[in-house]
Design a protein around this motif. Structure first.
Motif, PDB file in Angstrom:
ATOM      1  N   GLY A 282       0.580  -1.554   0.066  1.00 31.11           N
ATOM      2  CA  GLY A 282      -0.366  -0.180  -0.076  1.00 31.11           C
ATOM      3  C   GLY A 282       0.792   0.935   0.140  1.00 31.11           C
ATOM      4  O   GLY A 282       0.331   2.214  -0.518  1.00 31.11           O
ATOM      5  N   VAL A 283       1.995   1.285   0.342  1.00 33.63           N
ATOM      6  CA  VAL A 283       2.762   2.182   0.278  1.00 33.63           C
ATOM      7  C   VAL A 283       3.212   3.015  -0.648  1.00 33.63           C
ATOM      8  O   VAL A 283       4.315   3.214  -0.830  1.00 33.63           O
ATOM      9  CB  VAL A 283       4.536   1.885   1.382  1.00 33.63           C
ATOM     10  CG1 VAL A 283       5.027   1.329   0.318  1.00 33.63           C
ATOM     11  CG2 VAL A 283       4.713   3.810   1.663  1.00 33.63           C
ATOM     12  N   GLU A 284       3.055   1.772  -2.288  1.00 32.54           N
ATOM     13  CA  GLU A 284       3.761   1.316  -2.727  1.00 32.54           C
ATOM     14  C   GLU A 284       3.619   3.135  -4.145  1.00 32.54           C
ATOM     15  O   GLU A 284       5.232   3.716  -4.713  1.00 32.54           O
ATOM     16  CB  GLU A 284       3.764   0.506  -4.285  1.00 32.54           C
ATOM     17  CG  GLU A 284       3.735  -0.616  -4.071  1.00 32.54           C
ATOM     18  CD  GLU A 284       3.997  -1.428  -2.425  1.00 32.54           C
ATOM     19  OE1 GLU A 284       4.223  -1.980  -1.742  1.00 32.54           O
ATOM     20  OE2 GLU A 284       2.076  -0.974  -2.356  1.00 32.54           O
ATOM     21  N   GLU A 285       2.300   3.491  -3.559  1.00 30.29           N
ATOM     22  CA  GLU A 285       1.755   4.845  -4.458  1.00 30.29           C
ATOM     23  C   GLU A 285       2.606   6.320  -4.388  1.00 30.29           C
ATOM     24  O   GLU A 285       3.146   6.840  -4.599  1.00 30.29           O
ATOM     25  CB  GLU A 285      -0.078   5.380  -4.888  1.00 30.29           C
ATOM     26  CG  GLU A 285      -0.092   4.091  -5.257  1.00 30.29           C
ATOM     27  CD  GLU A 285       0.416   4.312  -7.341  1.00 30.29           C
ATOM     28  OE1 GLU A 285       0.347   4.921  -7.223  1.00 30.29           O
ATOM     29  OE2 GLU A 285       0.461   2.815  -7.556  1.00 30.29           O
ATOM     30  N   ALA A 286       2.948   6.208  -3.032  1.00 29.10           N
ATOM     31  CA  ALA A 286       3.875   7.332  -2.367  1.00 29.10           C
ATOM     32  C   ALA A 286       5.366   7.200  -2.467  1.00 29.10           C
ATOM     33  O   ALA A 286       5.376   8.274  -3.017  1.00 29.10           O
ATOM     34  CB  ALA A 286       3.363   6.936  -0.268  1.00 29.10           C
ATOM     35  N   PHE A 287       6.075   6.277  -2.649  1.00 28.98           N
ATOM     36  CA  PHE A 287       7.465   6.181  -4.089  1.00 28.98           C
ATOM     37  C   PHE A 287       7.572   6.297  -4.861  1.00 28.98           C
ATOM     38  O   PHE A 287       7.759   7.670  -5.420  1.00 28.98           O
ATOM     39  CB  PHE A 287       7.794   4.258  -2.453  1.00 28.98           C
ATOM     40  CG  PHE A 287       8.427   4.183  -1.805  1.00 28.98           C
ATOM     41  CD1 PHE A 287       9.698   5.350  -1.679  1.00 28.98           C
ATOM     42  CD2 PHE A 287       7.504   3.608  -0.754  1.00 28.98           C
ATOM     43  CE1 PHE A 287      10.434   4.357  -0.635  1.00 28.98           C
ATOM     44  CE2 PHE A 287       8.169   3.361   0.334  1.00 28.98           C
ATOM     45  CZ  PHE A 287       9.120   3.800   0.738  1.00 28.98           C
ATOM     46  N   ILE A 288       6.520   5.947  -5.984  1.00 30.39           N
ATOM     47  CA  ILE A 288       6.068   6.299  -7.212  1.00 30.39           C
ATOM     48  C   ILE A 288       5.977   7.332  -7.452  1.00 30.39           C
ATOM     49  O   ILE A 288       6.638   7.926  -7.995  1.00 30.39           O
ATOM     50  CB  ILE A 288       4.856   5.557  -8.043  1.00 30.39           C
ATOM     51  CG1 ILE A 288       5.782   4.260  -7.784  1.00 30.39           C
ATOM     52  CG2 ILE A 288       5.009   5.646  -9.054  1.00 30.39           C
ATOM     53  CD1 ILE A 288       4.516   2.520  -8.171  1.00 30.39           C
ATOM     54  N   THR A 289       5.209   8.546  -6.640  1.00 26.30           N
ATOM     55  CA  THR A 289       4.566   9.798  -6.837  1.00 26.30           C
ATOM     56  C   THR A 289       5.704  10.549  -6.161  1.00 26.30           C
ATOM     57  O   THR A 289       6.595  12.051  -7.051  1.00 26.30           O
ATOM     58  CB  THR A 289       3.171   9.761  -5.813  1.00 26.30           C
ATOM     59  OG1 THR A 289       2.189   8.943  -6.482  1.00 26.30           O
ATOM     60  CG2 THR A 289       3.074  11.399  -5.815  1.00 26.30           C
TER      61      THR A 289
END
Length: 306
Positions: A282-289
């Motif tokens: 669930g943290v992946e989008e924060a890193f990608i952004t």
């Protein structure tokens, strides 16, 4: 007979009580604040598939992210189970490639040298270093669970005489002065203040020795950590530092920075693959952004002790 049994049971209880008291005393000596205790508690309870399932591929258990291009064959399987297994193996290949890249920058390491994996997790990078260089490696963590796991791995691998893990604090390692040829942090500096960290490393790294880190760092051009970086901090209970904080703290404590390499583009494929995998947290989008908007860098920093 009943009395003997009762006495035996009492003796066992006393031994357990003494062991628990000794363990608590050790914890009090290692863990210096409520914040550090909260981090230790987090990692003592952690059993995430993104760490465990990937490590099961070949027995190297990492606690960091990956770099490199994704092998598209991992995505081509039509059978769901086969595709899942291929993606797991590919994510693990990328995280091992990251550890190998770090080891590439340690310099000239000989079998009689001594290295420190500071914030060693379950020991993956330590075992890779020993396998590559044949040298002695110590690892430290404030998670007793991680230390126990890694030491059992060392026994199982037959290298416990060369690779050892300790329940210790990276701000106060208890090692003697100038013990190590090189010290690294692989994604663990976000849990500590940098000035006392590099003060301790200056003490335990011998003159001319190497310090390495691979870490996330926020971009000071944004003025303050943006939302995506704040989400990362909240997810892991950490405090990501700015790039300039590393450079100034290293300089202030007698390290000459040799290299700062931006690995952001190299790590994005890992994150995009992980976001579509069964082990996404669930943290992946924060890193990608954060990576794509330029508010967050993934860096390798190499410095030598003067």
């Amino acid at each position: 007979m009943r009395g003997t049994t009762r006495a035996h049971a009492t003796s066992i209880c006393d031994l357990r009580r003494k062991r628990d008291m000794a363990g608590q005393q050790a914890a009090n000596e290692v863990i210096k604040s409520r914040y550090q205790q909260s981090i230790a508690d987090y990692w003592n309870k952690e059993h995430s598939p993104v760490n465990i399932r990937l490590g099961d591929v070949d027995g190297l258990y990492h606690h960091h992210y990956g770099i490199g291009d994704v092998n598209q064959a991992a995505l081509e399987a039509t059978d769901a189970n086969s595709r899942h297994e291929r993606i797991i193996a590919e994510l693990h290949r990328l995280e091992s490639a990251q550890a190998g890249f770090l080891l590439d920058h340690l310099g000239d390491i000989q079998p009689d040298d001594h290295l420190l994996d500071s914030g060693s997790g379950r020991g993956g990078t330590s075992f890779m270093a020993n396998r590559r260089f044949g040298c002695r490696v110590d690892g430290i963590s404030i998670s007793q669970k991680q230390v126990d796991f890694a030491n059992q791995q060392a026994v199982d691998r037959g290298v416990s005489n060369r690779v050892r893990f300790h329940f210790r604090n990276m701000l106060d390692t208890w090692f003697e002065d100038a013990r190590f040829k090189a010290v690294w942090n692989n994604e663990s500096t976000m849990y500590v203040d940098l000035p006392p960290l590099f003060k301790e490393y200056r003490r335990i790294i011998r003159p001319g020795g190497r310090y390495l880190t691979i870490t996330g760092a926020w971009n000071e051009e944004f003025g303050m950590p943006p939302e995506a970086v704040s989400l990362i901090n909240a997810r892991y209970g950490c405090n990501v530092h700015a790039r300039s904080e590393y450079l100034s703290a290293l300089d202030a404590h007698g390290f000459q920075v040799l290299q700062v390499e931006n690995l952001t583009e190299q790590t994005l494929p890992y994150w995009k693959l992980r976001a579509s995998s069964s082990v996404a947290t669930g943290v992946e989008e924060a890193f990608i952004t954060a990576y794509e908007e330029g508010s967050f860098f993934y860096l390798l920093i190499a410095a030598d002790r003067e």
